[in-house]
Design an enzyme around this catalytic site. Structure first.
Site, PDB file in Angstrom:
ATOM      1  N   ARG A  82      50.811  39.392  45.330  1.00 35.44           N
ATOM      2  CA  ARG A  82      49.856  39.997  44.717  1.00 35.44           C
ATOM      3  C   ARG A  82      48.251  39.805  45.645  1.00 35.44           C
ATOM      4  O   ARG A  82      47.570  40.859  45.791  1.00 35.44           O
ATOM      5  CB  ARG A  82      49.288  39.694  43.396  1.00 35.44           C
ATOM      6  N   LYS A 184      43.243  41.672  42.573  1.00 33.63           N
ATOM      7  CA  LYS A 184      42.526  40.785  41.918  1.00 33.63           C
ATOM      8  C   LYS A 184      41.038  40.475  42.792  1.00 33.63           C
ATOM      9  O   LYS A 184      40.649  39.490  43.287  1.00 33.63           O
ATOM     10  CB  LYS A 184      43.063  39.355  41.748  1.00 33.63           C
ATOM     11  N   GLU A 220      42.965  46.789  29.496  1.00 33.30           N
ATOM     12  CA  GLU A 220      42.913  45.086  29.450  1.00 33.30           C
ATOM     13  C   GLU A 220      41.941  44.556  28.292  1.00 33.30           C
ATOM     14  O   GLU A 220      41.078  45.163  27.845  1.00 33.30           O
ATOM     15  CB  GLU A 220      42.782  44.732  30.806  1.00 33.30           C
TER      16      GLU A 220
HETATM   17  N1  PLP Z   1      43.989  40.918  33.957  1.00 33.71           N
HETATM   18  C1  PLP Z   1      43.309  40.575  34.654  1.00 33.71           C
HETATM   19  C2  PLP Z   1      42.133  41.510  34.994  1.00 33.71           C
HETATM   20  C3  PLP Z   1      43.185  39.278  35.081  1.00 33.71           C
HETATM   21  O1  PLP Z   1      42.248  38.763  35.950  1.00 33.71           O
HETATM   22  C4  PLP Z   1      44.405  38.468  34.877  1.00 33.71           C
HETATM   23  C5  PLP Z   1      44.707  37.067  35.341  1.00 33.71           C
HETATM   24  O2  PLP Z   1      45.129  36.773  36.339  1.00 33.71           O
HETATM   25  C6  PLP Z   1      45.566  39.031  34.164  1.00 33.71           C
HETATM   26  C7  PLP Z   1      45.468  40.315  33.760  1.00 33.71           C
HETATM   27  C8  PLP Z   1      46.692  38.186  33.925  1.00 33.71           C
HETATM   28  O3  PLP Z   1      47.433  38.171  35.127  1.00 33.71           O
HETATM   29  P1  PLP Z   1      48.615  36.891  35.340  1.00 33.71           P
HETATM   30  O4  PLP Z   1      49.484  36.853  34.020  1.00 33.71           O
HETATM   31  O5  PLP Z   1      49.166  37.291  36.597  1.00 33.71           O
HETATM   32  O6  PLP Z   1      47.699  35.795  35.228  1.00 33.71           O
HETATM   33  C1  COI Z   2      43.990  34.030  35.121  1.00 29.45           C
HETATM   34  O1  COI Z   2      44.764  34.156  34.216  1.00 29.45           O
HETATM   35  O2  COI Z   2      44.391  33.308  36.005  1.00 29.45           O
HETATM   36  C2  COI Z   2      42.912  34.676  35.416  1.00 29.45           C
HETATM   37  O3  COI Z   2      42.310  34.622  36.377  1.00 29.45           O
HETATM   38  C3  COI Z   2      41.940  34.702  34.205  1.00 29.45           C
HETATM   39  C4  COI Z   2      40.212  34.329  34.363  1.00 29.45           C
HETATM   40  C5  COI Z   2      40.207  32.963  34.512  1.00 29.45           C
HETATM   41  C6  COI Z   2      39.799  35.181  35.628  1.00 29.45           C
END
Ligand code: PLP
Ligand code: COI
Length: 339
Positions: A82, A184, A220
């Site tokens: 990612r 991200k 989201e």
């Molecule tokens: N959506 C956003 C905007 C995020 O910053 C995150 C965190 O990483 C997620 C969703 C969830 O992603 P993940 O499950 O890879 O942590």
């Molecule tokens: C995560 O779930 O790792 C995130 O990035 C969420 C937040 C702390 C930005």
């Protein structure tokens, strides 16, 4: 383990640890493995691309101390990939997966005493990639820094695994088509701070963002992905480029299908979500957080009397069970950190 830490009162906040990892490259050179160094400030030009134009990405992942005494990452290669996709989008040199995974492993190994005991939390690992070289015009920086720091964390939402109350934002959006919502990028997060603070002041845990074009479809929950259950089917917003492809989201889809459940990645209108039987949000930080209520303007709906629904609870148990190694790692998601 660090004796001075009260593991039972960990929250999702920064506890400085001992050691971080850093490597640098110029825009035209390949990345080379970096080094560990004491955790602390780094020096950067006032004209650094990241500070002037937000040319930066972060990742969020966790290392868990499992019931088998191992320390494991959950699908770290997905975070590496990612970040590579994000690097392409922000015109930065992608960090090779091998360097990324080696960096996060080294950082956890060097800070092992800060990895919480099983079930008390996790070590949150925060890789950053940024344009650190000086640049005045709006263009890619001449050089880049990849760094990793770690911190022990507890629950993301106050109150741990209790149902959260959410507010649909009717005024603000997180991401627009063609923008950076699907990666991200650090710049995606500051615009959410004011809506989120306002919602928290009004008693909500977070805001739900709708799509910026039609203001109709759920995208989201702050920094987490959205799911709901209706008549035994699991629904989650499809990845249209404005939604971050969460690794937890993908894992939940796989788990639910493995359980024999129908999963629909589709457009999920706010109206549909508010008529659902169960709802939850998920992410590395949030894990799986049951949603207790959603408010939109004057309307408020509640789900399950503040208790997680049965599908939410089952998926939570499965996900956390795999991460803690109390359940079998059916999909090969765990990546052991050599101790
Ligand atoms: N959506 C956003 C905007 C995020 O910053 C995150 C965190 O990483 C997620 C969703 C969830 O992603 P993940 O499950 O890879 O942590
Ligand atoms: C995560 O779930 O790792 C995130 O990035 C969420 C937040 C702390 C930005």
């Amino acid at each position: 383990m660090a004796e001075e830490i009260d593991w039972d009162s960990l929250t999702f906040s920064l506890t400085p640890t001992d050691t971080m990892y850093l490597t640098e490259t110029s825009a035209d050179d390949p990345w080379m493995p970096g080094n560990l160094r004491p955790y602390g400030p780094i020096e950067m030009s006032p004209a650094a691309g990241v500070m002037n134009y937000g040319q930066g990405l972060f990742e969020g992942m966790k290392a868990y101390r499992t019931s088998k005494g191992r320390v494991v990452f959950f699908r770290p290669e997905e975070n590496a990939r990612r970040m590579q996709r994000g690097a392409d989008r922000l015109k930065m040199p992608p960090v090779p997966e091998s360097i990324f995974v080696d960096a996060v492993e080294q950082c956890v190994q060097a800070n092992l005493k800060w990895v919480p005991p099983t079930g008390k939390g996790a070590m949150y690992v925060r890789p950053l990639l940024m344009g650190s070289g000086a640049v005045l015009g709006v263009s890619p920086a001449p050089s880049y820094t990849f760094l990793v720091y770690v911190t022990p964390v507890g629950p993301y939402f106050k109150g741990g695994v209790t149902a959260i109350d959410l507010l649909i934002s009717e005024e603000f959006h997180r991401a627009a088509p063609g923008g950076s919502g699907g990666v991200k990028a650090i710049g995606n997060y500051a615009p959410g701070m004011m809506p989120s603070k306002n919602a928290k002041a009004a008693g909500f845990a977070e805001v739900i963002y709708l799509d910026a074009e039609t203001h109709t479809f759920v995208e989201e929950v702050g920094a987490a992905n959205f799911f709901c259950v209706k008549d035994g089917v699991l629904y989650t917003p499809e990845l249209t480029g404005t939604i971050l492809p969460g690794i937890t989201r993908d894992s939940i889809i796989q788990l639910a299908r493995h359980n024999g459940m129908e999963v629909q990645e589709t457009k999920v209108s706010a109206q549909f979500a508010m008529a659902a039987d169960e709802a939850f949000c998920c992410g590395t930080a949030a894990v799986i957080s049951p949603i207790g209520s959603i408010t939109k303007g004057e309307s408020k709906v509640t789900y399950g009397d503040g208790q997680p629904g049965s599908v939410t609870q089952q998926l939570y148990n499965q996900l956390v069970g795999i991460q803690n190694e109390t359940l079998e790692d059916l999909f090969g998601w765990l990546h052991e950190v050599p101790l």
